[in-house]
Scaffold this motif. Structure first.
Motif, PDB file in Angstrom:
ATOM      1  N   GLY A 211      39.567  31.036  52.919  1.00  0.00           N
ATOM      2  CA  GLY A 211      40.974  30.764  53.209  1.00  0.00           C
ATOM      3  C   GLY A 211      41.195  29.318  53.608  1.00  0.00           C
ATOM      4  N   SER A 212      41.806  29.138  54.734  1.00  0.00           N
ATOM      5  CA  SER A 212      42.120  27.795  55.245  1.00  0.00           C
ATOM      6  C   SER A 212      41.076  27.344  56.258  1.00  0.00           C
ATOM      7  CB  SER A 212      43.509  27.791  55.883  1.00  0.00           C
ATOM      8  OG  SER A 212      44.487  28.088  54.922  1.00  0.00           O
ATOM      9  N   GLY A 213      39.803  27.486  55.892  1.00  0.00           N
ATOM     10  CA  GLY A 213      38.724  27.053  56.769  1.00  0.00           C
ATOM     11  C   GLY A 213      38.223  28.123  57.706  1.00  0.00           C
ATOM     12  N   ASP A 214      38.396  29.375  57.352  1.00  0.00           N
ATOM     13  CA  ASP A 214      38.047  30.499  58.213  1.00  0.00           C
ATOM     14  C   ASP A 214      36.589  30.914  58.065  1.00  0.00           C
ATOM     15  OD1 ASP A 214      40.766  30.697  59.019  1.00  0.00           O
ATOM     16  OD2 ASP A 214      41.200  31.857  57.201  1.00  0.00           O
TER      17      ASP A 214
ATOM     18  N   ASP B 168      40.099  19.582  52.596  1.00  0.00           N
ATOM     19  CA  ASP B 168      40.542  19.379  53.981  1.00  0.00           C
ATOM     20  C   ASP B 168      40.009  20.442  54.936  1.00  0.00           C
ATOM     21  OD1 ASP B 168      42.154  21.303  52.782  1.00  0.00           O
ATOM     22  OD2 ASP B 168      43.942  20.724  53.891  1.00  0.00           O
ATOM     23  N   THR B 169      39.235  21.401  54.415  1.00  0.00           N
ATOM     24  CA  THR B 169      38.622  22.431  55.270  1.00  0.00           C
ATOM     25  C   THR B 169      37.194  22.742  54.835  1.00  0.00           C
ATOM     26  OG1 THR B 169      39.493  24.219  53.895  1.00  0.00           O
ATOM     27  CG2 THR B 169      40.850  23.529  55.793  1.00  0.00           C
TER      28      THR B 169
ATOM     29  N   MET C  82      38.325  22.407  48.293  1.00  0.00           N
ATOM     30  CA  MET C  82      39.111  22.660  49.510  1.00  0.00           C
ATOM     31  C   MET C  82      38.772  21.526  50.479  1.00  0.00           C
ATOM     32  SD  MET C  82      40.636  25.433  48.614  1.00  0.00           S
ATOM     33  CE  MET C  82      41.336  26.101  50.090  1.00  0.00           C
TER      34      MET C  82
END
Length: 170
Positions: A58-61, A95-96, A93
């Motif tokens: 996901g967003s860095g999870d 930025d994460t 991805m």
């Protein structure tokens, strides 16, 4: 003799594959490789050196199975433990990239564990990562999606690095 335990969380099998490859390179027995989905935090107590691995989603999870396991180990006193982190992610991805490893690192800071295995970020392409601290990654990061041809060299280099930083005698 130092005992090594490898603990990983894997959804698609890439992080699991990396865990088993590291075990082979470091001569870690199969019974010392643990999927955090089927492990208890107390199991880390039998090891001196812990290799902890997660993929990032996901967003860095964190990988889903890590949440409960990490809740359990972050409350422990690990001052006699050494931890080396490895993670899998996708540099697209940017930025994460591999933030899950940064999450594990930051949450385990209060345990008193010693961390080894910082890895040069020179041949990676990313914008931000919580796993990037003081000009290095806090562990080995693998992008088997975009750079599978670099995986084997990165694994070998990291194992050599660990062996030079922390005398692994198993």
């Amino acid at each position: 003799m130092e005992k090594i335990g490898i603990f990983y969380g894997s959804t698609t099998g890439i992080t699991e594959s990396v865990a088993y490859r590291l075990a082979e390179l470091m001569h870690v027995k199969k019974e010392d490789i643990h999927d955090v989905a089927r492990s208890k935090p107390s199991e880390i107590g039998q090891y001196d050196l812990l290799l902890l691995g997660s993929s990032t989603w996901g967003s860095g999870d964190l990988q889903d199975d890590w949440y409960d396991f990490l809740d359990g180990i972050e409350t422990l006193d690990l001052k006699d433990k050494t931890i080396a982190l490895f993670g899998c992610g996708d540099q697209s991805m940017s930025d994460t990239f591999c933030n899950a490893i940064g999450t594990i690192y930051h949450r385990l800071q209060k345990t008193g564990a010693t961390f080894y295995g910082a890895f040069e970020a020179g041949d990676y392409t990313f914008d931000k990562s919580t796993a990037f601290i003081n000009g290095k990654f806090i562990g080995l990061l693998i992008d088997d999606v975009n750079e599978p041809e670099k995986t084997e060299n990165r694994l070998n280099h990291w194992v050599e690095l660990l062996q030079s930083e922390y005398i692994v005698t198993q």
